[in-house]
Write a protein that holds these residues in place. Structure first.
Motif, PDB file in Angstrom:
ATOM      1  N   ARG A  14       0.832  -1.210   0.000  1.00 47.63           N
ATOM      2  CA  ARG A  14       0.000   0.000   0.000  1.00 47.63           C
ATOM      3  C   ARG A  14       0.867   1.261   0.000  1.00 47.63           C
ATOM      4  O   ARG A  14       0.595   2.208  -0.734  1.00 47.63           O
ATOM      5  CB  ARG A  14      -0.926  -0.014   1.222  1.00 47.63           C
TER       6      ARG A  14
ATOM      7  N   GLN B 153       2.566   1.747  -3.390  1.00 45.99           N
ATOM      8  CA  GLN B 153       1.588   2.245  -4.348  1.00 45.99           C
ATOM      9  C   GLN B 153       1.348   3.737  -4.169  1.00 45.99           C
ATOM     10  O   GLN B 153       1.389   4.513  -5.138  1.00 45.99           O
ATOM     11  CB  GLN B 153       0.260   1.494  -4.174  1.00 45.99           C
ATOM     12  N   ASN B 154       1.116   4.151  -2.933  1.00 43.99           N
ATOM     13  CA  ASN B 154       0.807   5.571  -2.662  1.00 43.99           C
ATOM     14  C   ASN B 154       1.995   6.483  -2.977  1.00 43.99           C
ATOM     15  O   ASN B 154       1.818   7.602  -3.462  1.00 43.99           O
ATOM     16  CB  ASN B 154       0.381   5.742  -1.208  1.00 43.99           C
TER      17      ASN B 154
ATOM     18  N   ARG C 177       0.648   4.196 -11.094  1.00 41.10           N
ATOM     19  CA  ARG C 177      -0.056   3.245 -10.231  1.00 41.10           C
ATOM     20  C   ARG C 177       0.416   1.842 -10.596  1.00 41.10           C
ATOM     21  O   ARG C 177       0.128   1.347 -11.695  1.00 41.10           O
ATOM     22  CB  ARG C 177      -1.563   3.372 -10.423  1.00 41.10           C
TER      23      ARG C 177
ATOM     24  N   ILE D 236      -1.038  -4.568  -8.741  1.00 36.85           N
ATOM     25  CA  ILE D 236      -0.943  -5.292  -7.482  1.00 36.85           C
ATOM     26  C   ILE D 236      -1.450  -6.718  -7.663  1.00 36.85           C
ATOM     27  O   ILE D 236      -2.546  -6.935  -8.176  1.00 36.85           O
ATOM     28  CB  ILE D 236      -1.769  -4.608  -6.367  1.00 36.85           C
TER      29      ILE D 236
ATOM     30  N   SER E  67      -5.167  -2.781  -9.736  1.00 36.19           N
ATOM     31  CA  SER E  67      -4.296  -1.600  -9.787  1.00 36.19           C
ATOM     32  C   SER E  67      -4.537  -0.704  -8.582  1.00 36.19           C
ATOM     33  O   SER E  67      -4.014   0.390  -8.503  1.00 36.19           O
ATOM     34  CB  SER E  67      -4.554  -0.803 -11.076  1.00 36.19           C
ATOM     35  N   GLU E  68      -5.355  -1.209  -7.612  1.00 38.66           N
ATOM     36  CA  GLU E  68      -5.668  -0.384  -6.447  1.00 38.66           C
ATOM     37  C   GLU E  68      -5.950  -1.266  -5.239  1.00 38.66           C
ATOM     38  O   GLU E  68      -6.717  -2.233  -5.325  1.00 38.66           O
ATOM     39  CB  GLU E  68      -6.874   0.509  -6.727  1.00 38.66           C
TER      40      GLU E  68
ATOM     41  N   ALA F  49       3.808  -5.800  -5.849  1.00 43.51           N
ATOM     42  CA  ALA F  49       3.533  -4.569  -6.595  1.00 43.51           C
ATOM     43  C   ALA F  49       4.493  -4.536  -7.782  1.00 43.51           C
ATOM     44  O   ALA F  49       5.710  -4.655  -7.605  1.00 43.51           O
ATOM     45  CB  ALA F  49       3.728  -3.351  -5.702  1.00 43.51           C
TER      46      ALA F  49
END
Length: 337
Positions: free
Chosen positions: A57, A60-61, A70, A73, A88-89, A106
């Motif tokens: 997480r 990603q952020n 992005r 995942i 993707s989230e 990721a």
């Protein structure tokens, strides 16, 4: 939820506003959890592997904030080695699926994007070669103090842990090579934190065992909620320890007083049995009688019970005289035998 997980959850939702700090944190995550592949066609790809959801997480952020990218995942069921989520989230409504025992991957597949990230984090050379062990030693992205904070934060999220402070004070980050461990230890020293290094199997662990140092480190990483929670635990533990010390001290004093009183009564009874109190002077006879009548009384209380009250030192002096008399009588009795 464990204290360590609480800290990582807090840090995973925190993104520094400065891009150079974001890049420093990305560098830490790739260096400790990353794999970089270069195809025969010179195409780059970055993979982050972790059993911890917060790592995926946070990565990603950070990529969204620093590079407007992005990553893809993949959540793999560790037990069966099969993918159960590909997205993707990472969303909060996926928490039931994203449970313990999974591996979170990721991936940045676009070669130009991956290469841009690796150049920004200085994890590849100017010629596009991967640095040995994804080395971040002497990396210019961690020259600023603020970037050192970000790098330490990323290192902890990637491979760190912290014990429940109500049980023990222990903070550690496991690194794959000694140079990386030495660099992290030296970074901590910049903030006045004296960490140590120990080798554990194939890892080099940078660790702390002092509560005050761990508090300082949480402040460095800007985990302010965790810091306050740990401080509350420290205050309660210190209060409990203080009370325990006081109780132990008082108990020891009571035991000492009881033991002394028992010896005094024993000496006085020996004198009474062997020669009686008739040969004692008036002051010794009175204190001897009072001690037998009040074996539990303190020296101060005995002094107040005398016909002419005296202080603790005076009472102690008379009782010591009685003890000497009893010892002399014992020696005399043994000589006769």
């Amino acid at each position: 939820m464990s204290f360590s997980k609480d800290v990582k959850e807090e840090l995973s939702n925190q993104i520094n506003s400065a891009r150079h700090c974001q890049i420093a944190e990305v560098a830490a995550i790739i260096s400790l959890c990353g794999r970089i592949s270069i195809s025969v066609r010179d195409e780059y790809m970055i993979k982050i592997h972790s059993e911890n959801l917060t790592v995926a997480r946070k990565f990603q952020n950070l990529l969204i904030a620093a590079f407007d990218v992005r990553p893809e995942i993949i959540v793999r069921q560790k037990k069966y080695e099969r993918n159960i989520v590909q997205t993707s989230e990472l969303r909060s409504d996926m928490e039931e699926t994203l449970k313990k025992g999974n591996i979170y991957i990721a991936i940045v597949k676009q070669s130009d994007v991956a290469k841009n990230i690796l150049k920004a984090t200085r994890l590849i050379t100017e010629y596009g070669d991967i640095k040995e062990n994804l080395s971040i030693v002497d990396n210019i992205v961690v020259q600023n103090t603020c970037c050192k904070r970000a790098f330490i934060r990323g290192s902890f999220i990637s491979s760190g842990s912290i014990s429940d402070p109500s049980k023990a004070y222990h903070f550690e980050i496991a690194l794959p090579t000694r140079p990386k461990a030495v660099q992290l230890r030296d970074m901590l020293k910049v903030f006045g934190i004296e960490a140590k290094i120990v080798q554990r199997k194939r890892y080099f662990v940078v660790y702390l065992k002092e509560g005050s140092q761990i508090v300082d480190l949480l402040n460095v990483m800007e985990a302010h909620i965790a810091l306050m929670n740990l401080e509350n635990v420290r205050i309660l533990k210190e209060m409990r320890n203080s009370i325990n010390r006081q109780v132990n001290c008082e108990t020891a004093n009571i035991n000492k007083t009881v033991a002394a009183a028992s010896k005094q009564v024993e000496d006085i009874l020996f004198i009474k049995e062997l020669i009686g109190f008739g040969e004692l002077d008036e002051g010794l006879e009175e204190i001897a009688t009072l001690r037998l009548a009040h074996p539990e009384a303190s020296l101060k209380e005995l002094g107040q019970l005398l016909s002419v009250p005296i202080g603790k030192s005076g009472v102690n002096h008379r009782l010591r005289k009685l003890s000497i008399i009893a010892d002399n009588l014992r020696e005399h009795k043994e000589e006769k035998l």
